[in-house]
Design a protein around this motif. Sequence first.
Motif, PDB file in Angstrom:
ATOM      1  N   CYS A 119     103.362  46.766  23.944  1.00  0.00           N
ATOM      2  CA  CYS A 119     102.944  46.628  22.546  1.00  0.00           C
ATOM      3  C   CYS A 119     103.407  45.242  22.091  1.00  0.00           C
ATOM      4  O   CYS A 119     104.600  45.007  21.894  1.00  0.00           O
ATOM      5  CB  CYS A 119     103.594  47.747  21.737  1.00  0.00           C
ATOM      6  N   ILE A 120     102.468  44.302  21.956  1.00  0.00           N
ATOM      7  CA  ILE A 120     102.793  42.884  21.810  1.00  0.00           C
ATOM      8  C   ILE A 120     102.306  42.334  20.468  1.00  0.00           C
ATOM      9  O   ILE A 120     101.196  42.624  20.034  1.00  0.00           O
ATOM     10  CB  ILE A 120     102.157  42.075  22.969  1.00  0.00           C
ATOM     11  N   ASN A 121     103.127  41.535  19.830  1.00  0.00           N
ATOM     12  CA  ASN A 121     102.768  40.894  18.565  1.00  0.00           C
ATOM     13  C   ASN A 121     101.722  39.806  18.797  1.00  0.00           C
ATOM     14  O   ASN A 121     101.866  38.980  19.704  1.00  0.00           O
ATOM     15  CB  ASN A 121     104.004  40.247  17.938  1.00  0.00           C
ATOM     16  N   SER A 122     100.681  39.789  17.974  1.00  0.00           N
ATOM     17  CA  SER A 122      99.670  38.724  18.064  1.00  0.00           C
ATOM     18  C   SER A 122     100.308  37.348  17.889  1.00  0.00           C
ATOM     19  O   SER A 122      99.898  36.381  18.535  1.00  0.00           O
ATOM     20  CB  SER A 122      98.589  38.913  17.000  1.00  0.00           C
ATOM     21  N   LEU A 123     101.310  37.249  17.022  1.00  0.00           N
ATOM     22  CA  LEU A 123     101.957  35.955  16.776  1.00  0.00           C
ATOM     23  C   LEU A 123     102.725  35.441  17.993  1.00  0.00           C
ATOM     24  O   LEU A 123     103.108  34.280  18.041  1.00  0.00           O
ATOM     25  CB  LEU A 123     102.901  36.043  15.573  1.00  0.00           C
ATOM     26  N   SER A 124     102.938  36.293  18.997  1.00  0.00           N
ATOM     27  CA  SER A 124     103.594  35.871  20.236  1.00  0.00           C
ATOM     28  C   SER A 124     102.596  35.306  21.239  1.00  0.00           C
ATOM     29  O   SER A 124     102.992  34.738  22.245  1.00  0.00           O
ATOM     30  CB  SER A 124     104.302  37.059  20.895  1.00  0.00           C
ATOM     31  N   LEU A 125     101.312  35.495  20.957  1.00  0.00           N
ATOM     32  CA  LEU A 125     100.275  35.180  21.934  1.00  0.00           C
ATOM     33  C   LEU A 125      99.314  34.096  21.462  1.00  0.00           C
ATOM     34  O   LEU A 125      99.163  33.859  20.269  1.00  0.00           O
ATOM     35  CB  LEU A 125      99.446  36.442  22.226  1.00  0.00           C
ATOM     36  N   ARG A 126      98.640  33.495  22.426  1.00  0.00           N
ATOM     37  CA  ARG A 126      97.514  32.599  22.176  1.00  0.00           C
ATOM     38  C   ARG A 126      96.468  32.928  23.227  1.00  0.00           C
ATOM     39  O   ARG A 126      96.776  32.913  24.427  1.00  0.00           O
ATOM     40  CB  ARG A 126      97.932  31.142  22.278  1.00  0.00           C
ATOM     41  N   LEU A 127      95.255  33.250  22.811  1.00  0.00           N
ATOM     42  CA  LEU A 127      94.203  33.622  23.748  1.00  0.00           C
ATOM     43  C   LEU A 127      93.467  32.386  24.222  1.00  0.00           C
ATOM     44  O   LEU A 127      92.950  31.603  23.422  1.00  0.00           O
ATOM     45  CB  LEU A 127      93.217  34.585  23.066  1.00  0.00           C
ATOM     46  N   LYS A 128      93.432  32.225  25.542  1.00  0.00           N
ATOM     47  CA  LYS A 128      92.633  31.183  26.162  1.00  0.00           C
ATOM     48  C   LYS A 128      91.361  31.865  26.640  1.00  0.00           C
ATOM     49  O   LYS A 128      91.388  32.631  27.596  1.00  0.00           O
ATOM     50  CB  LYS A 128      93.389  30.535  27.339  1.00  0.00           C
ATOM     51  N   SER A 129      90.271  31.608  25.936  1.00  0.00           N
ATOM     52  CA  SER A 129      88.996  32.274  26.191  1.00  0.00           C
ATOM     53  C   SER A 129      88.487  31.988  27.593  1.00  0.00           C
ATOM     54  O   SER A 129      88.601  30.867  28.094  1.00  0.00           O
ATOM     55  CB  SER A 129      87.975  31.801  25.160  1.00  0.00           C
ATOM     56  N   ALA A 130      87.905  33.001  28.217  1.00  0.00           N
ATOM     57  CA  ALA A 130      87.297  32.826  29.535  1.00  0.00           C
ATOM     58  C   ALA A 130      86.134  31.857  29.459  1.00  0.00           C
ATOM     59  O   ALA A 130      85.825  31.165  30.422  1.00  0.00           O
ATOM     60  CB  ALA A 130      86.836  34.174  30.084  1.00  0.00           C
ATOM     61  N   ASP A 131      85.488  31.772  28.290  1.00  0.00           N
ATOM     62  CA  ASP A 131      84.358  30.851  28.098  1.00  0.00           C
ATOM     63  C   ASP A 131      84.779  29.391  28.133  1.00  0.00           C
ATOM     64  O   ASP A 131      83.990  28.525  28.468  1.00  0.00           O
ATOM     65  CB  ASP A 131      83.660  31.131  26.762  1.00  0.00           C
ATOM     66  N   SER A 132      86.034  29.116  27.785  1.00  0.00           N
ATOM     67  CA  SER A 132      86.498  27.725  27.723  1.00  0.00           C
ATOM     68  C   SER A 132      87.054  27.230  29.046  1.00  0.00           C
ATOM     69  O   SER A 132      87.427  26.088  29.175  1.00  0.00           O
ATOM     70  CB  SER A 132      87.563  27.569  26.623  1.00  0.00           C
ATOM     71  N   GLU A 133      87.131  28.096  30.034  1.00  0.00           N
ATOM     72  CA  GLU A 133      87.683  27.688  31.332  1.00  0.00           C
ATOM     73  C   GLU A 133      86.616  27.185  32.245  1.00  0.00           C
ATOM     74  O   GLU A 133      85.475  27.443  32.147  1.00  0.00           O
ATOM     75  CB  GLU A 133      88.431  28.863  31.977  1.00  0.00           C
TER      76      GLU A 133
END
Length: 133
Positions: A119-133
């Motif tokens: 159970c993870i806080n959104s503020l702990s994360l940054r999503l690197k989109s698969a579309d941008s790779e």
Amino acid sequence: MAYDIEKSDPEWRAELTPAEYRVLRDAADEAPFTGEYTDTKEEGVYSCRACGADLFTSEEKFDSRCGWPAFYDPKNLDSVEVQQHGLSYPVVRCARCGSYLGELFEGEGFDTPTDKRYCINSLSLRLKSADSE
């Protein structure tokens, strides 16, 4: 505990917003159902907002209806550290910088490959989109 990335408190405060600092460095949880990644279905890799280490992927994310992003496993078992503190739930931290991510729950009966819910806080994360790779 020594981490690969060690910074002083003033350095962390200069790099993080007050809300990010409160979660990542002071181990406070954001309010449920308020985080930007709670309901996100976008594919990609979730990295630590403090140091950029890859932690979870969208493949392991599931809808637990708990109010925070939930994952049944980390991207790599070495990417997170689980610490047991007394009788409370185990705390999940970034293994690279020690930042607080959230908590680990087990035995809840979700239909996932593991019986775990990170159970993870959104503020702990940054999503690197698969579309941008």
